[in-house]
Design a protein around this motif. Structure first.
Motif, PDB file in Angstrom:
ATOM      1  N   TRP A   1      27.208  46.477  41.556  1.00 51.06           N
ATOM      2  CA  TRP A   1      27.826  45.173  42.764  1.00 51.06           C
ATOM      3  C   TRP A   1      27.404  44.781  40.716  1.00 51.06           C
ATOM      4  O   TRP A   1      28.464  44.158  40.378  1.00 51.06           O
ATOM      5  CB  TRP A   1      26.692  44.128  43.003  1.00 51.06           C
ATOM      6  CG  TRP A   1      27.099  43.424  43.312  1.00 51.06           C
ATOM      7  CD1 TRP A   1      28.317  42.607  43.731  1.00 51.06           C
ATOM      8  CD2 TRP A   1      26.233  41.692  42.299  1.00 51.06           C
ATOM      9  NE1 TRP A   1      28.537  41.357  44.338  1.00 51.06           N
ATOM     10  CE2 TRP A   1      27.206  40.797  42.908  1.00 51.06           C
ATOM     11  CE3 TRP A   1      25.269  41.299  41.617  1.00 51.06           C
ATOM     12  CZ2 TRP A   1      26.716  39.550  42.838  1.00 51.06           C
ATOM     13  CZ3 TRP A   1      24.873  40.433  41.102  1.00 51.06           C
ATOM     14  CH2 TRP A   1      25.642  39.795  41.306  1.00 51.06           C
ATOM     15  N   ILE A   2      26.532  44.655  39.865  1.00 51.92           N
ATOM     16  CA  ILE A   2      26.409  44.480  38.444  1.00 51.92           C
ATOM     17  C   ILE A   2      27.675  45.242  37.746  1.00 51.92           C
ATOM     18  O   ILE A   2      27.968  44.139  36.418  1.00 51.92           O
ATOM     19  CB  ILE A   2      25.156  44.800  37.504  1.00 51.92           C
ATOM     20  CG1 ILE A   2      23.583  43.518  38.872  1.00 51.92           C
ATOM     21  CG2 ILE A   2      24.759  43.925  36.307  1.00 51.92           C
ATOM     22  CD1 ILE A   2      22.270  44.614  37.992  1.00 51.92           C
ATOM     23  N   HIS A   3      28.028  45.784  37.970  1.00 56.42           N
ATOM     24  CA  HIS A   3      28.842  46.678  37.259  1.00 56.42           C
ATOM     25  C   HIS A   3      30.274  46.074  37.611  1.00 56.42           C
ATOM     26  O   HIS A   3      31.176  46.682  36.912  1.00 56.42           O
ATOM     27  CB  HIS A   3      29.160  48.603  37.530  1.00 56.42           C
ATOM     28  CG  HIS A   3      30.324  49.295  37.227  1.00 56.42           C
ATOM     29  ND1 HIS A   3      31.385  49.551  37.581  1.00 56.42           N
ATOM     30  CD2 HIS A   3      30.690  49.869  35.666  1.00 56.42           C
ATOM     31  CE1 HIS A   3      32.378  50.216  37.133  1.00 56.42           C
ATOM     32  NE2 HIS A   3      31.602  50.476  35.995  1.00 56.42           N
ATOM     33  N   ASP A   4      29.933  46.080  38.563  1.00 55.72           N
ATOM     34  CA  ASP A   4      31.132  45.339  39.107  1.00 55.72           C
ATOM     35  C   ASP A   4      31.777  43.799  38.628  1.00 55.72           C
ATOM     36  O   ASP A   4      32.800  43.694  38.140  1.00 55.72           O
ATOM     37  CB  ASP A   4      32.068  45.554  40.815  1.00 55.72           C
ATOM     38  CG  ASP A   4      33.067  44.936  41.650  1.00 55.72           C
ATOM     39  OD1 ASP A   4      34.365  45.715  41.116  1.00 55.72           O
ATOM     40  OD2 ASP A   4      33.488  43.766  42.172  1.00 55.72           O
ATOM     41  N   ARG A   5      30.404  43.127  38.930  1.00 52.06           N
ATOM     42  CA  ARG A   5      30.679  42.159  38.569  1.00 52.06           C
ATOM     43  C   ARG A   5      30.931  41.651  36.178  1.00 52.06           C
ATOM     44  O   ARG A   5      31.197  40.794  35.830  1.00 52.06           O
ATOM     45  CB  ARG A   5      29.898  41.042  38.569  1.00 52.06           C
ATOM     46  CG  ARG A   5      29.800  40.872  39.682  1.00 52.06           C
ATOM     47  CD  ARG A   5      30.117  40.302  40.350  1.00 52.06           C
ATOM     48  NE  ARG A   5      30.122  38.905  39.627  1.00 52.06           N
ATOM     49  CZ  ARG A   5      30.761  37.549  40.850  1.00 52.06           C
ATOM     50  NH1 ARG A   5      31.727  37.713  40.988  1.00 52.06           N
ATOM     51  NH2 ARG A   5      29.969  36.318  40.008  1.00 52.06           N
ATOM     52  N   SER A   6      30.321  43.412  35.740  1.00 53.68           N
ATOM     53  CA  SER A   6      30.288  43.086  33.830  1.00 53.68           C
ATOM     54  C   SER A   6      31.150  44.019  33.421  1.00 53.68           C
ATOM     55  O   SER A   6      31.714  43.566  32.132  1.00 53.68           O
ATOM     56  CB  SER A   6      29.176  42.697  33.579  1.00 53.68           C
ATOM     57  OG  SER A   6      27.666  44.056  34.407  1.00 53.68           O
ATOM     58  N   ARG A   7      31.325  44.738  34.168  1.00 53.24           N
ATOM     59  CA  ARG A   7      31.786  45.931  33.262  1.00 53.24           C
ATOM     60  C   ARG A   7      33.298  46.545  33.432  1.00 53.24           C
ATOM     61  O   ARG A   7      33.942  47.116  33.120  1.00 53.24           O
ATOM     62  CB  ARG A   7      30.889  47.418  33.403  1.00 53.24           C
ATOM     63  CG  ARG A   7      29.490  47.227  33.148  1.00 53.24           C
ATOM     64  CD  ARG A   7      29.549  46.817  31.516  1.00 53.24           C
ATOM     65  NE  ARG A   7      29.610  47.430  31.032  1.00 53.24           N
ATOM     66  CZ  ARG A   7      28.709  48.384  30.498  1.00 53.24           C
ATOM     67  NH1 ARG A   7      27.570  48.650  30.217  1.00 53.24           N
ATOM     68  NH2 ARG A   7      29.531  49.868  29.493  1.00 53.24           N
ATOM     69  N   VAL A   8      33.960  45.990  34.737  1.00 51.49           N
ATOM     70  CA  VAL A   8      35.490  46.527  35.021  1.00 51.49           C
ATOM     71  C   VAL A   8      36.262  45.422  35.291  1.00 51.49           C
ATOM     72  O   VAL A   8      35.388  43.930  35.193  1.00 51.49           O
ATOM     73  CB  VAL A   8      35.272  47.248  35.948  1.00 51.49           C
ATOM     74  CG1 VAL A   8      35.051  48.631  35.928  1.00 51.49           C
ATOM     75  CG2 VAL A   8      34.624  46.601  37.073  1.00 51.49           C
TER      76      VAL A   8
ATOM     77  N   GLY B   1      39.480  44.436  36.659  1.00 50.57           N
ATOM     78  CA  GLY B   1      39.540  44.575  38.382  1.00 50.57           C
ATOM     79  C   GLY B   1      38.243  44.592  38.958  1.00 50.57           C
ATOM     80  O   GLY B   1      37.448  45.450  39.540  1.00 50.57           O
ATOM     81  N   ARG B   2      38.098  44.119  39.765  1.00 51.11           N
ATOM     82  CA  ARG B   2      36.801  43.706  40.810  1.00 51.11           C
ATOM     83  C   ARG B   2      36.695  43.644  42.174  1.00 51.11           C
ATOM     84  O   ARG B   2      38.197  43.432  42.266  1.00 51.11           O
ATOM     85  CB  ARG B   2      36.373  41.438  40.926  1.00 51.11           C
ATOM     86  CG  ARG B   2      35.664  41.900  38.853  1.00 51.11           C
ATOM     87  CD  ARG B   2      35.306  40.058  39.450  1.00 51.11           C
ATOM     88  NE  ARG B   2      34.510  39.910  37.755  1.00 51.11           N
ATOM     89  CZ  ARG B   2      33.944  38.461  37.859  1.00 51.11           C
ATOM     90  NH1 ARG B   2      34.278  37.933  38.972  1.00 51.11           N
ATOM     91  NH2 ARG B   2      33.491  38.713  36.347  1.00 51.11           N
ATOM     92  N   LEU B   3      36.109  44.633  42.652  1.00 53.76           N
ATOM     93  CA  LEU B   3      36.403  44.981  44.100  1.00 53.76           C
ATOM     94  C   LEU B   3      35.614  43.917  45.188  1.00 53.76           C
ATOM     95  O   LEU B   3      36.332  43.539  46.660  1.00 53.76           O
ATOM     96  CB  LEU B   3      35.480  46.017  44.172  1.00 53.76           C
ATOM     97  CG  LEU B   3      36.668  47.501  43.635  1.00 53.76           C
ATOM     98  CD1 LEU B   3      35.612  48.498  43.710  1.00 53.76           C
ATOM     99  CD2 LEU B   3      38.026  47.807  44.319  1.00 53.76           C
ATOM    100  N   THR B   4      34.287  43.008  45.002  1.00 58.82           N
ATOM    101  CA  THR B   4      33.221  42.853  45.734  1.00 58.82           C
ATOM    102  C   THR B   4      33.971  41.329  45.830  1.00 58.82           C
ATOM    103  O   THR B   4      33.768  40.890  46.451  1.00 58.82           O
ATOM    104  CB  THR B   4      32.206  43.398  45.538  1.00 58.82           C
ATOM    105  OG1 THR B   4      32.091  42.491  44.276  1.00 58.82           O
ATOM    106  CG2 THR B   4      31.960  44.468  45.482  1.00 58.82           C
ATOM    107  N   THR B   5      34.803  40.641  45.043  1.00 58.18           N
ATOM    108  CA  THR B   5      35.493  39.324  44.947  1.00 58.18           C
ATOM    109  C   THR B   5      36.625  38.858  45.342  1.00 58.18           C
ATOM    110  O   THR B   5      37.137  38.299  45.349  1.00 58.18           O
ATOM    111  CB  THR B   5      34.994  38.228  43.916  1.00 58.18           C
ATOM    112  OG1 THR B   5      35.427  39.282  42.393  1.00 58.18           O
ATOM    113  CG2 THR B   5      33.746  38.685  43.108  1.00 58.18           C
ATOM    114  N   SER B   6      36.977  40.281  45.855  1.00 58.46           N
ATOM    115  CA  SER B   6      39.134  40.343  45.554  1.00 58.46           C
ATOM    116  C   SER B   6      39.216  40.396  47.596  1.00 58.46           C
ATOM    117  O   SER B   6      37.892  40.515  47.715  1.00 58.46           O
ATOM    118  CB  SER B   6      39.494  41.459  44.961  1.00 58.46           C
ATOM    119  OG  SER B   6      39.000  42.792  46.238  1.00 58.46           O
TER     120      SER B   6
END
Length: 304
Positions: free
Chosen positions: A290-297, A299-304
């Motif tokens: 989740w941290i990776h998704d929020r800060s490192r990429v 195209g976010r998955l968890t907020t789409s």
């Protein structure tokens, strides 16, 4: 997909539940036979059925994908062979879950097995009295390695023998159902996890995963399947391949015996991979993702 949705023979509900029913018939039949005949999962029959259990999942999806939908097999199911760093993450992920699970069992008052002497004593305690002499003879011929070496010895099986059931399972759930189950990340991965749990439930009820038959094991498997599905679906998207997910699942299967040896004495409901220790390990991995998704990429998955 517009053409499929307009067909009277192919609906979204049928795309989900017809394959599931076929998988269930093939996977559940030997389990029902074991239950009716009072055969324990811990024996040779259980080991055979545990390998067979995943085969109907693969066969069903191939039949659905080919004869029914008349679609290609590889790309639509996420079977891609382009290796990237997420494949390495997938292979190491079960090791991280195992170590976190060991910490959980330690915090609960069950010391981890970290010496050869402890390992030998634990193995000896499980030997029947009439087999002690044979055990001691084997021990003299082939002393066991350091307990942590069991992890290194088991990991290659995640890329070889145990990759087979991992692929059968994941082509169905993180391949076919990843495509067919609607929704964003949270809805899709949770629904897939629930379907996975339904498929596993009869085997868990007679002793699969936990070794302890009963409704309690089935109930504990539900949160495990949901959280594991979050992790595996994220891995599926970032790796762009269901094979990487199968590597993670296969390595988890390969390290199951090592997990039992390293947490010997801890009840299965708390020990990794499938008890509370495993659930906590998966949650920690998920927080990292989740941290990776929020800060490192981008195209976010968890907020789409």
């Amino acid at each position: 997909m517009e053409t499929l949705s307009l067909s009277p023979k192919v609906t979204k509900a049928r795309l989900i539940w017809v394959p599931f029913a076929l998988m269930a018939i093939g996977s559940w039949a030997p389990v029902i036979g074991m239950w009716l005949n009072g055969i324990e999962w811990s024996g040779a029959a259980g080991r055979a059925v545990s390998f067979w259990y995943t085969v109907p999942a693969l066969v069903t999806i191939l039949l659905v994908q080919g004869p029914w939908l008349k679609q290609p097999i590889l790309k639509p199911l996420g079977i891609r062979f382009s290796v990237n760093r997420w494949w390495g993450i997938a292979w190491l992920l079960p090791v991280a879950i195992l170590f976190i699970g060991m910490l959980v069992t330690w915090a609960a008052g069950f010391d981890p097995v970290l010496t050869v002497e402890q390992l030998i004593e634990n193995k000896r305690s499980a030997v029947l009295p009439d087999q002690v002499a044979a055990f001691e003879e084997r021990l003299t011929r082939s002393p066991p390695p350091h307990p942590l070496m069991l992890i290194a010895m088991g990991m290659p099986a995640g890329l070889t023998f145990n990759l087979i059931p991992g692929l059968c399972e994941e082509i169905a759930f993180r391949g076919y159902y990843f495509r067919e189950v609607p929704g964003g990340f949270w809805g899709r991965s949770t629904k897939i996890g629930f379907l996975w749990w339904l498929w596993l439930a009869p085997s868990v009820a007679i002793g699969n995963l936990y070794g302890a038959p009963g409704i309690e094991s089935v109930l504990l498997a539900l949160p495990w399947c949901i959280v594991a599905s979050w992790v595996l679906v994220y891995l599926r998207v970032r790796s762009d391949s269901v094979i990487a997910v199968a590597v993670a699942r296969g390595t988890m299967l390969a390290l199951t015996a090592a997990a039992r040896d390293l947490t010997f004495g801890a009840p299965t409901w708390i020990a990794p991979f499938y008890g509370i220790g495993g659930i906590v390990g998966l949650l920690v991995i998920w927080v990292a993702f989740w941290i990776h998704d929020r800060s490192r990429v981008k195209g976010r998955l968890t907020t789409s």
